[in-house]
Design a protein around this motif. Structure first.
Motif, PDB file in Angstrom:
ATOM      1  N   UNK A  77       0.822  -1.213   0.000  1.00 58.94           N
ATOM      2  CA  UNK A  77       0.000   0.000   0.000  1.00 58.94           C
ATOM      3  C   UNK A  77       0.858   1.265   0.000  1.00 58.94           C
ATOM      4  N   UNK A  78       1.869   1.299   0.838  1.00 58.27           N
ATOM      5  CA  UNK A  78       2.651   2.529   0.951  1.00 58.27           C
ATOM      6  C   UNK A  78       3.815   2.565  -0.032  1.00 58.27           C
ATOM      7  N   UNK A  79       4.717   1.622   0.082  1.00 59.26           N
ATOM      8  CA  UNK A  79       5.907   1.624  -0.770  1.00 59.26           C
ATOM      9  C   UNK A  79       5.560   1.276  -2.214  1.00 59.26           C
ATOM     10  N   UNK A  80       4.593   0.387  -2.404  1.00 55.09           N
ATOM     11  CA  UNK A  80       4.162   0.063  -3.766  1.00 55.09           C
ATOM     12  C   UNK A  80       3.642   1.302  -4.481  1.00 55.09           C
ATOM     13  N   UNK A  81       2.878   2.114  -3.757  1.00 55.05           N
ATOM     14  CA  UNK A  81       2.356   3.355  -4.349  1.00 55.05           C
ATOM     15  C   UNK A  81       3.492   4.323  -4.675  1.00 55.05           C
ATOM     16  N   UNK A  82       4.491   4.402  -3.800  1.00 58.51           N
ATOM     17  CA  UNK A  82       5.637   5.281  -4.045  1.00 58.51           C
ATOM     18  C   UNK A  82       6.417   4.817  -5.271  1.00 58.51           C
ATOM     19  N   UNK A  83       6.682   3.518  -5.348  1.00 58.30           N
ATOM     20  CA  UNK A  83       7.405   2.992  -6.513  1.00 58.30           C
ATOM     21  C   UNK A  83       6.602   3.180  -7.795  1.00 58.30           C
ATOM     22  N   UNK A  84       5.292   3.050  -7.704  1.00 57.29           N
ATOM     23  CA  UNK A  84       4.450   3.249  -8.893  1.00 57.29           C
ATOM     24  C   UNK A  84       4.561   4.693  -9.380  1.00 57.29           C
ATOM     25  N   UNK A  85       4.492   5.656  -8.457  1.00 55.96           N
ATOM     26  CA  UNK A  85       4.636   7.064  -8.834  1.00 55.96           C
ATOM     27  C   UNK A  85       6.018   7.346  -9.413  1.00 55.96           C
ATOM     28  N   UNK A  86       7.059   6.775  -8.791  1.00 53.43           N
ATOM     29  CA  UNK A  86       8.424   6.978  -9.302  1.00 53.43           C
ATOM     30  C   UNK A  86       8.562   6.392 -10.701  1.00 53.43           C
ATOM     31  N   UNK A  87       7.985   5.214 -10.918  1.00 58.17           N
ATOM     32  CA  UNK A  87       8.034   4.595 -12.248  1.00 58.17           C
ATOM     33  C   UNK A  87       7.250   5.424 -13.259  1.00 58.17           C
ATOM     34  N   UNK A  88       6.138   5.999 -12.839  1.00 54.73           N
ATOM     35  CA  UNK A  88       5.371   6.876 -13.737  1.00 54.73           C
ATOM     36  C   UNK A  88       6.188   8.114 -14.092  1.00 54.73           C
ATOM     37  N   UNK A  89       6.919   8.647 -13.115  1.00 53.75           N
ATOM     38  CA  UNK A  89       7.810   9.777 -13.394  1.00 53.75           C
ATOM     39  C   UNK A  89       8.915   9.388 -14.356  1.00 53.75           C
ATOM     40  N   UNK A  90       9.451   8.189 -14.178  1.00 56.64           N
ATOM     41  CA  UNK A  90      10.483   7.693 -15.088  1.00 56.64           C
ATOM     42  C   UNK A  90       9.920   7.516 -16.495  1.00 56.64           C
ATOM     43  N   UNK A  91       8.702   6.980 -16.583  1.00 55.40           N
ATOM     44  CA  UNK A  91       8.064   6.798 -17.892  1.00 55.40           C
ATOM     45  C   UNK A  91       7.873   8.147 -18.580  1.00 55.40           C
ATOM     46  N   UNK A  92       7.437   9.152 -17.832  1.00 54.75           N
ATOM     47  CA  UNK A  92       7.238  10.486 -18.414  1.00 54.75           C
ATOM     48  C   UNK A  92       8.568  11.067 -18.898  1.00 54.75           C
ATOM     49  N   UNK A  93       9.623  10.883 -18.118  1.00 54.96           N
ATOM     50  CA  UNK A  93      10.947  11.390 -18.524  1.00 54.96           C
ATOM     51  C   UNK A  93      11.435  10.659 -19.772  1.00 54.96           C
ATOM     52  N   UNK A 146      12.155  10.313 -25.757  1.00 53.88           N
ATOM     53  CA  UNK A 146      11.775   9.648 -27.011  1.00 53.88           C
ATOM     54  C   UNK A 146      11.107  10.630 -27.963  1.00 53.88           C
ATOM     55  N   UNK A 147      10.223  11.469 -27.436  1.00 52.67           N
ATOM     56  CA  UNK A 147       9.528  12.453 -28.272  1.00 52.67           C
ATOM     57  C   UNK A 147      10.528  13.389 -28.934  1.00 52.67           C
ATOM     58  N   UNK A 148      11.543  13.814 -28.183  1.00 54.28           N
ATOM     59  CA  UNK A 148      12.569  14.684 -28.750  1.00 54.28           C
ATOM     60  C   UNK A 148      13.332  14.006 -29.880  1.00 54.28           C
ATOM     61  N   UNK A 149      13.647  12.750 -29.691  1.00 51.78           N
ATOM     62  CA  UNK A 149      14.382  12.011 -30.741  1.00 51.78           C
ATOM     63  C   UNK A 149      13.530  11.762 -31.970  1.00 51.78           C
ATOM     64  N   UNK A 150      12.254  11.510 -31.756  1.00 54.50           N
ATOM     65  CA  UNK A 150      11.376  11.131 -32.860  1.00 54.50           C
ATOM     66  C   UNK A 150      10.622  12.320 -33.454  1.00 54.50           C
ATOM     67  N   UNK A 151      10.727  13.484 -32.840  1.00 55.31           N
ATOM     68  CA  UNK A 151      10.076  14.678 -33.356  1.00 55.31           C
ATOM     69  C   UNK A 151       8.558  14.625 -33.278  1.00 55.31           C
ATOM     70  N   UNK A 152       8.035  14.062 -32.191  1.00 57.46           N
ATOM     71  CA  UNK A 152       6.583  13.971 -32.004  1.00 57.46           C
ATOM     72  C   UNK A 152       6.236  14.426 -30.593  1.00 57.46           C
ATOM     73  N   UNK A 153       4.958  14.561 -30.326  1.00 61.22           N
ATOM     74  CA  UNK A 153       4.470  14.885 -29.000  1.00 61.22           C
ATOM     75  C   UNK A 153       4.538  13.621 -28.129  1.00 61.22           C
ATOM     76  N   UNK A 154       5.006  13.762 -26.895  1.00 59.18           N
ATOM     77  CA  UNK A 154       5.149  12.610 -26.005  1.00 59.18           C
ATOM     78  C   UNK A 154       3.826  11.878 -25.806  1.00 59.18           C
ATOM     79  N   UNK A 155       2.714  12.620 -25.775  1.00 57.68           N
ATOM     80  CA  UNK A 155       1.403  11.994 -25.551  1.00 57.68           C
ATOM     81  C   UNK A 155       0.990  11.081 -26.704  1.00 57.68           C
ATOM     82  N   UNK A 156       1.610  11.246 -27.857  1.00 54.96           N
ATOM     83  CA  UNK A 156       1.238  10.415 -29.013  1.00 54.96           C
ATOM     84  C   UNK A 156       1.990   9.086 -29.046  1.00 54.96           C
TER      85      UNK A 156
END
Length: 152
Positions: free
Chosen positions: A78-94, A99-109
């Motif tokens: 519940x606690x640490x799993x949620x923290x790791x999930x948020x950290x992984x989501x931050x890593x995914x966004x980064x 990737x978007x910069x390399x591919x010349x597209x919007x990250x959301x696409x």
């Protein structure tokens, strides 16, 4: 008694992108038979669109992991799993921004799958390629979008 607001969460304290495109997740919790190593690995793998075997979990190594209050009370997921999930989501966004910069597209696409991002026209960049841009760093926003559980 109030403990105050939680401290900021930084990607680099919880998730490290490895040169091969896998990741290492860090937690101060200790697995003594309850299966949290596997569960934490699954949480991070899902959020980062990686196969479970590409996620290494380091637990309880006081030279490598963030400080932790302890492993007790059946609260690790519940606690640490949620923290790791948020950290992984931050890593995914980064990673998506890289990737978007390399591919010349919007990250959301971009679509993430199996340790890579793909454009709608089929171009791909793998996490291993993005690892060459340096470590993932930065504070994770409190409202970071998490992958919907329906996408697991």
């Amino acid at each position: 008694m109030s403990w105050g607001p939680p401290p900021p969460l930084f990607i680099e304290h919880r998730i490290r992108l490895e040169p091969d495109g896998g990741v290492t997740a860090f937690s101060g919790k200790v697995d003594f038979g309850q299966g949290i190593r596997t569960a934490f690995g699954q949480i991070v793998a899902e959020e980062l669109d990686l196969p479970l075997e590409r996620v290494r979990v380091v637990l309880g190594d006081t030279a490598a992991v963030p400080w932790d209050f302890g492993t007790f009370g059946s609260m690790s997921i519940k606690t640490e799993g949620a923290t790791l999930r948020r950290a992984a989501a931050g890593a995914r966004a980064a990673l998506a921004a890289r990737a978007a910069g390399r591919l010349g597209v919007d990250a959301a696409s971009l679509e993430g799958r199996d340790g890579a991002f793909r454009t709608r026209d089929g171009r791909t960049v793998r996490y291993a390629e993005l690892a060459g841009d340096g470590p993932l760093t930065g504070e994770v926003a409190k409202d970071i979008p998490l992958k919907p559980r329906s996408a697991y």
